[in-house]
Motif scaffolding. Sequence first.
Motif, PDB file in Angstrom:
ATOM      1  N   MET A   1      71.492 -68.063  31.852  1.00 31.42           N
ATOM      2  CA  MET A   1      71.204 -66.579  31.609  1.00 31.42           C
ATOM      3  C   MET A   1      70.197 -66.561  30.154  1.00 31.42           C
ATOM      4  O   MET A   1      69.442 -65.734  29.977  1.00 31.42           O
ATOM      5  CB  MET A   1      72.470 -65.794  31.245  1.00 31.42           C
ATOM      6  N   TYR A   2      70.565 -67.179  29.284  1.00 32.62           N
ATOM      7  CA  TYR A   2      69.900 -67.650  28.085  1.00 32.62           C
ATOM      8  C   TYR A   2      68.328 -67.574  28.438  1.00 32.62           C
ATOM      9  O   TYR A   2      67.322 -67.011  27.615  1.00 32.62           O
ATOM     10  CB  TYR A   2      70.531 -68.620  27.386  1.00 32.62           C
ATOM     11  N   TRP A   3      68.009 -68.705  29.295  1.00 37.97           N
ATOM     12  CA  TRP A   3      66.870 -68.990  29.497  1.00 37.97           C
ATOM     13  C   TRP A   3      66.020 -67.663  30.384  1.00 37.97           C
ATOM     14  O   TRP A   3      64.973 -67.554  30.220  1.00 37.97           O
ATOM     15  CB  TRP A   3      66.848 -70.185  30.825  1.00 37.97           C
ATOM     16  N   LEU A   4      66.740 -66.933  31.173  1.00 41.71           N
ATOM     17  CA  LEU A   4      66.353 -65.708  31.919  1.00 41.71           C
ATOM     18  C   LEU A   4      66.194 -64.657  30.538  1.00 41.71           C
ATOM     19  O   LEU A   4      65.635 -63.537  31.176  1.00 41.71           O
ATOM     20  CB  LEU A   4      67.275 -65.239  32.911  1.00 41.71           C
ATOM     21  N   GLY A   5      66.630 -64.797  29.630  1.00 42.61           N
ATOM     22  CA  GLY A   5      66.523 -63.670  28.523  1.00 42.61           C
ATOM     23  C   GLY A   5      67.865 -62.912  28.335  1.00 42.61           C
ATOM     24  O   GLY A   5      67.576 -61.917  27.397  1.00 42.61           O
ATOM     25  N   ILE A   6      68.764 -63.292  29.222  1.00 42.95           N
ATOM     26  CA  ILE A   6      70.100 -62.493  28.643  1.00 42.95           C
ATOM     27  C   ILE A   6      70.892 -63.253  27.902  1.00 42.95           C
ATOM     28  O   ILE A   6      71.518 -64.221  28.237  1.00 42.95           O
ATOM     29  CB  ILE A   6      70.889 -62.439  30.104  1.00 42.95           C
ATOM     30  N   LYS A   7      70.768 -62.732  26.384  1.00 43.46           N
ATOM     31  CA  LYS A   7      71.366 -63.848  25.400  1.00 43.46           C
ATOM     32  C   LYS A   7      72.753 -63.074  24.961  1.00 43.46           C
ATOM     33  O   LYS A   7      72.895 -62.183  24.182  1.00 43.46           O
ATOM     34  CB  LYS A   7      70.426 -63.865  24.220  1.00 43.46           C
TER      35      LYS A   7
ATOM     36  N   GLY B   1      75.514 -64.052  22.754  1.00 45.14           N
ATOM     37  CA  GLY B   1      76.096 -65.022  21.523  1.00 45.14           C
ATOM     38  C   GLY B   1      74.846 -65.532  21.257  1.00 45.14           C
ATOM     39  O   GLY B   1      73.548 -65.401  21.527  1.00 45.14           O
ATOM     40  N   THR B   2      74.894 -66.506  20.089  1.00 43.72           N
ATOM     41  CA  THR B   2      73.787 -67.307  19.495  1.00 43.72           C
ATOM     42  C   THR B   2      73.923 -68.766  19.635  1.00 43.72           C
ATOM     43  O   THR B   2      73.290 -69.587  18.815  1.00 43.72           O
ATOM     44  CB  THR B   2      73.749 -67.125  18.226  1.00 43.72           C
ATOM     45  N   LEU B   3      74.855 -69.222  20.668  1.00 44.10           N
ATOM     46  CA  LEU B   3      75.234 -70.530  20.635  1.00 44.10           C
ATOM     47  C   LEU B   3      73.970 -71.288  20.941  1.00 44.10           C
ATOM     48  O   LEU B   3      73.864 -72.664  20.469  1.00 44.10           O
ATOM     49  CB  LEU B   3      76.235 -70.858  21.783  1.00 44.10           C
ATOM     50  N   PHE B   4      73.005 -70.928  21.785  1.00 51.92           N
ATOM     51  CA  PHE B   4      71.732 -71.686  22.255  1.00 51.92           C
ATOM     52  C   PHE B   4      70.520 -71.157  21.558  1.00 51.92           C
ATOM     53  O   PHE B   4      69.430 -71.424  22.033  1.00 51.92           O
ATOM     54  CB  PHE B   4      71.760 -71.679  23.803  1.00 51.92           C
ATOM     55  N   GLU B   5      70.921 -70.529  20.525  1.00 55.81           N
ATOM     56  CA  GLU B   5      69.756 -69.847  19.641  1.00 55.81           C
ATOM     57  C   GLU B   5      68.787 -71.107  19.254  1.00 55.81           C
ATOM     58  O   GLU B   5      69.473 -71.964  18.729  1.00 55.81           O
ATOM     59  CB  GLU B   5      70.074 -69.161  18.554  1.00 55.81           C
ATOM     60  N   GLY B   6      67.318 -70.819  19.245  1.00 55.23           N
ATOM     61  CA  GLY B   6      66.584 -71.960  18.898  1.00 55.23           C
ATOM     62  C   GLY B   6      66.231 -73.023  19.899  1.00 55.23           C
ATOM     63  O   GLY B   6      65.557 -73.895  19.719  1.00 55.23           O
ATOM     64  N   GLN B   7      67.083 -73.102  20.997  1.00 58.14           N
ATOM     65  CA  GLN B   7      66.758 -74.135  22.126  1.00 58.14           C
ATOM     66  C   GLN B   7      65.581 -73.821  22.817  1.00 58.14           C
ATOM     67  O   GLN B   7      65.106 -72.704  23.179  1.00 58.14           O
ATOM     68  CB  GLN B   7      67.869 -74.090  22.839  1.00 58.14           C
ATOM     69  N   THR B   8      64.771 -74.711  23.340  1.00 62.90           N
ATOM     70  CA  THR B   8      63.587 -74.520  24.132  1.00 62.90           C
ATOM     71  C   THR B   8      64.103 -74.181  25.416  1.00 62.90           C
ATOM     72  O   THR B   8      65.080 -74.314  25.975  1.00 62.90           O
ATOM     73  CB  THR B   8      62.676 -75.777  24.188  1.00 62.90           C
TER      74      THR B   8
END
Length: 134
Positions: free
Chosen positions: A37-43, A45-52
């Motif tokens: 979801m983070y990869w799709l832009g649905i962020k 929280g900040t747990l994966f912030e800064g990951q490629t």
Amino acid sequence: GKMSDTAIKRPAGVTIVGILTAILGVINIVFGVWMLMYWLGIKLGTLFEGQTVFWLLFNGFLAVVMGLIYFWLTQLTFAGSQTAQVLISVFAVINIVFGFFHFDSGGAAQIILNLIVVLIVNTHKAKLWFSQTA
């Protein structure tokens, strides 16, 4: 003779391992979907912030696959499968090895827990349980 005479009783330890395997499956899938979801832009929280993007996609996909493998192992565990016994032992040993790489940050607990799992699935009663099916 009655079926109940020959039925192998599932050891409590095996039940615990099966439940733990199911929980690991859920955790892996939740984190995997969260990363994707983070990869799709649905962020959330900040747990994966800064990951490629690659990291999110690769680890998200891997976590979902591992989750599905854990669910499959759970089914095999409750079916008394020898494959489950072997794979659970192998995964536990791998986790023990990786535990040494981050010994101070939870690695020690990881080693102890996985050692217990290896011992549980290799007891005499567990071996009988896991000899019911391939």
